[in-house]
Design a protein around this motif. Structure first.
Motif: not given
Length: 65
Positions: A26-27, A47, A51-52, A55
């Motif tokens: 993750v970016e 982050a 998004a976490l 993922a």
């Protein structure tokens, strides 16, 4: 910044590694460490929580921030 998310479904060391690798992709994540005993993962970096969670879900585990 460090934060902990809940991860359910990890049952072995390979599961922990899979979650860690998914989170590290993750970016903004600089480091991730998963622990099946506490059903959690500690994430360092900047982050987005969504998004976490996404993922970890994509890796096949249930997560919540």
């Amino acid at each position: 910044m460090s934060r902990t998310i809940t991860v359910e479904g990890m049952s072995c060391e390979h599961c922990e590694q899979t979650v860690e690798e998914a989170l590290e992709d993750v970016e903004g994540v600089t480091n991730a460490s998963a622990d099946r005993e506490t059903e959690s993962a500690t994430v360092e970096g900047e982050a987005d929580d969504d998004a976490l969670v996404d993922a970890v879900s994509d890796a096949g585990y249930d997560a919540s921030a």
